[in-house]
Each structure stands twice: as structure tokens, then as C-alpha cells.
Design a protein around this motif. Structure first.
Motif, mmCIF file in Angstrom:
data_model
loop_
_atom_site.group_PDB
_atom_site.id
_atom_site.type_symbol
_atom_site.label_atom_id
_atom_site.label_comp_id
_atom_site.label_asym_id
_atom_site.label_seq_id
_atom_site.Cartn_x
_atom_site.Cartn_y
_atom_site.Cartn_z
ATOM 1 N N LEU A 20 43.669 40.106 35.432
ATOM 2 C CA LEU A 20 44.007 38.624 35.827
ATOM 3 C C LEU A 20 42.526 38.189 35.969
ATOM 4 O O LEU A 20 41.651 39.090 36.475
ATOM 5 C CB LEU A 20 44.566 38.585 37.338
ATOM 6 N N THR A 21 42.170 36.979 35.850
ATOM 7 C CA THR A 21 40.816 36.397 35.857
ATOM 8 C C THR A 21 40.669 36.196 37.308
ATOM 9 O O THR A 21 41.838 36.135 38.335
ATOM 10 C CB THR A 21 40.853 34.767 35.389
ATOM 11 N N SER A 22 39.495 36.003 38.063
ATOM 12 C CA SER A 22 39.376 35.512 39.326
ATOM 13 C C SER A 22 40.144 34.517 39.970
ATOM 14 O O SER A 22 40.728 34.588 41.124
ATOM 15 C CB SER A 22 37.873 35.485 39.760
ATOM 16 N N LYS A 23 40.127 33.523 39.266
ATOM 17 C CA LYS A 23 41.054 32.202 39.498
ATOM 18 C C LYS A 23 42.476 32.619 39.704
ATOM 19 O O LYS A 23 43.408 32.261 40.767
ATOM 20 C CB LYS A 23 40.623 31.162 38.701
ATOM 21 N N GLU A 24 43.069 33.275 38.795
ATOM 22 C CA GLU A 24 44.469 33.722 38.676
ATOM 23 C C GLU A 24 44.676 34.835 39.969
ATOM 24 O O GLU A 24 45.743 34.737 40.686
ATOM 25 C CB GLU A 24 44.779 34.575 37.441
ATOM 26 N N HIS A 36 46.874 34.558 47.047
ATOM 27 C CA HIS A 36 46.386 33.311 48.146
ATOM 28 C C HIS A 36 45.265 33.574 48.919
ATOM 29 O O HIS A 36 45.163 33.460 50.042
ATOM 30 C CB HIS A 36 47.844 33.238 49.218
ATOM 31 N N TYR A 37 44.220 33.899 48.139
ATOM 32 C CA TYR A 37 42.698 34.215 48.811
ATOM 33 C C TYR A 37 41.917 32.841 48.400
ATOM 34 O O TYR A 37 42.054 32.225 47.306
ATOM 35 C CB TYR A 37 41.930 35.158 47.938
ATOM 36 N N SER A 38 40.977 32.599 49.495
ATOM 37 C CA SER A 38 40.145 31.416 49.234
ATOM 38 C C SER A 38 38.963 32.281 48.167
ATOM 39 O O SER A 38 39.074 33.383 48.286
ATOM 40 C CB SER A 38 39.505 31.106 50.467
ATOM 41 N N LYS A 39 38.078 31.612 47.921
ATOM 42 C CA LYS A 39 36.874 32.003 47.110
ATOM 43 C C LYS A 39 36.136 33.069 47.976
ATOM 44 O O LYS A 39 35.837 34.158 47.262
ATOM 45 C CB LYS A 39 35.799 30.846 46.594
ATOM 46 N N GLN A 40 35.918 32.623 49.336
ATOM 47 C CA GLN A 40 35.015 33.580 49.891
ATOM 48 C C GLN A 40 35.792 34.704 50.530
ATOM 49 O O GLN A 40 35.426 35.668 50.490
ATOM 50 C CB GLN A 40 34.746 32.795 51.348
ATOM 51 N N THR A 41 37.245 34.621 50.658
ATOM 52 C CA THR A 41 37.742 35.922 50.955
ATOM 53 C C THR A 41 37.960 36.739 49.749
ATOM 54 O O THR A 41 37.653 38.193 50.044
ATOM 55 C CB THR A 41 39.342 35.661 51.218
ATOM 56 N N PHE A 42 38.165 36.213 48.500
ATOM 57 C CA PHE A 42 37.970 37.267 47.390
ATOM 58 C C PHE A 42 36.700 37.834 47.009
ATOM 59 O O PHE A 42 36.669 38.781 46.854
ATOM 60 C CB PHE A 42 38.278 36.195 46.211
ATOM 61 N N ARG A 43 35.671 37.052 47.552
ATOM 62 C CA ARG A 43 34.425 37.683 47.323
ATOM 63 C C ARG A 43 33.903 38.832 48.319
ATOM 64 O O ARG A 43 33.627 39.738 47.869
ATOM 65 C CB ARG A 43 33.300 36.615 47.495
ATOM 66 N N ARG A 44 34.684 38.645 49.473
ATOM 67 C CA ARG A 44 34.394 39.924 50.458
ATOM 68 C C ARG A 44 35.233 41.086 50.184
ATOM 69 O O ARG A 44 34.777 42.108 50.073
ATOM 70 C CB ARG A 44 34.753 39.278 51.824
ATOM 71 N N ARG A 45 36.471 40.594 49.798
ATOM 72 C CA ARG A 45 37.391 41.834 49.455
ATOM 73 C C ARG A 45 36.714 42.526 48.325
ATOM 74 O O ARG A 45 36.770 43.716 48.067
ATOM 75 C CB ARG A 45 38.649 41.445 49.285
ATOM 76 N N ARG A 46 36.149 41.922 47.063
ATOM 77 C CA ARG A 46 35.763 42.359 45.970
ATOM 78 C C ARG A 46 34.626 43.107 46.313
ATOM 79 O O ARG A 46 34.358 44.340 45.878
ATOM 80 C CB ARG A 46 35.267 41.380 45.222
ATOM 81 N N ARG A 47 33.572 42.950 47.202
ATOM 82 C CA ARG A 47 32.501 43.690 47.808
ATOM 83 C C ARG A 47 33.013 44.876 48.187
ATOM 84 O O ARG A 47 32.181 45.899 48.129
ATOM 85 C CB ARG A 47 31.757 42.755 48.607
ATOM 86 N N GLU A 48 33.968 44.632 49.262
ATOM 87 C CA GLU A 48 34.430 46.051 49.899
ATOM 88 C C GLU A 48 35.057 46.728 49.007
ATOM 89 O O GLU A 48 34.996 48.037 48.997
ATOM 90 C CB GLU A 48 35.603 45.384 50.837
ATOM 91 N N CYS A 49 36.008 46.283 47.806
ATOM 92 C CA CYS A 49 36.508 47.054 46.919
ATOM 93 C C CYS A 49 35.385 47.866 46.102
ATOM 94 O O CYS A 49 35.874 48.956 45.743
ATOM 95 C CB CYS A 49 37.245 46.267 45.853
#
Length: 80
Positions: A5-9, A15-28
Motif C-alpha cells: 500500500l502507498t502511505s496514503k492508502e 484510519h491514521y492521521s499523517k502524524q500518527t502514521f509518521r510516529r508509527r513508521r518511526r517506531e516500526c
């Protein structure tokens, strides 16, 4: 393996906001599940959704360990 999936998908699916996705991605990226993130250049990010789901399960386990000192909440005699 399912189609990455793309980041937008990804944000729409989980159901993540941009900031939540960034935080989760960094954690991952700091876990054994970092292969869920597929970086194609500095701005193009894809996510292996199956592997991401495993990361979320891992994150949940870590949360329960931290909050309750438990390996698995469902198998705890305290909450049986």
C-alpha cells in the motif's frame, strides 16, 4: 504477499492521521518488523500491510507488558 500500500492508502486503511502514521513508521523502523516499510527513494513509501499487522500485534504485546507486567493478558490468572 498482498500488494504493498502507498502511505496514503495505508492511512485510509488504518484510519491514521499523517502524524500518527509518521510516529508509527518511526517506531516500526526500530523493531524486528522494519521490513514492513518499503522505502523507494526519499519520498516514496510503501507498506507491506500483512507485516504491518504483525507489527501492530507486537506493539500491543509490548503495551500489555509495560502497563501490566504481563506476557499475555488473556493468559493471566489475575484477569481470568
Amino acid at each position: 504477499m498482498t500488494k504493498p500500500l502507498t502511505s496514503k492508502e495505508m492511512m485510509e486503511y488504518w484510519h491514521y492521521s499523517k502524524q500518527t502514521f509518521r510516529r508509527r513508521r518511526r517506531e516500526c523502523e526500530q523493531t524486528p518488523y522494519r521490513d514492513a516499510i518499503l522505502q523507494d527513494g526519499p519520498r516514496k513509501i510503501y507498506v507491506n500491510n500483512d507485516r504491518w499487522a504483525e507489527f501492530i500485534k507486537y506493539r500491543t504485546r509490548k503495551y500489555y507488558e509495560k502497563m501490566y507486567g504481563l506476557d499475555d493478558l488473556r493468559n493471566s490468572k489475575q484477569f481470568a
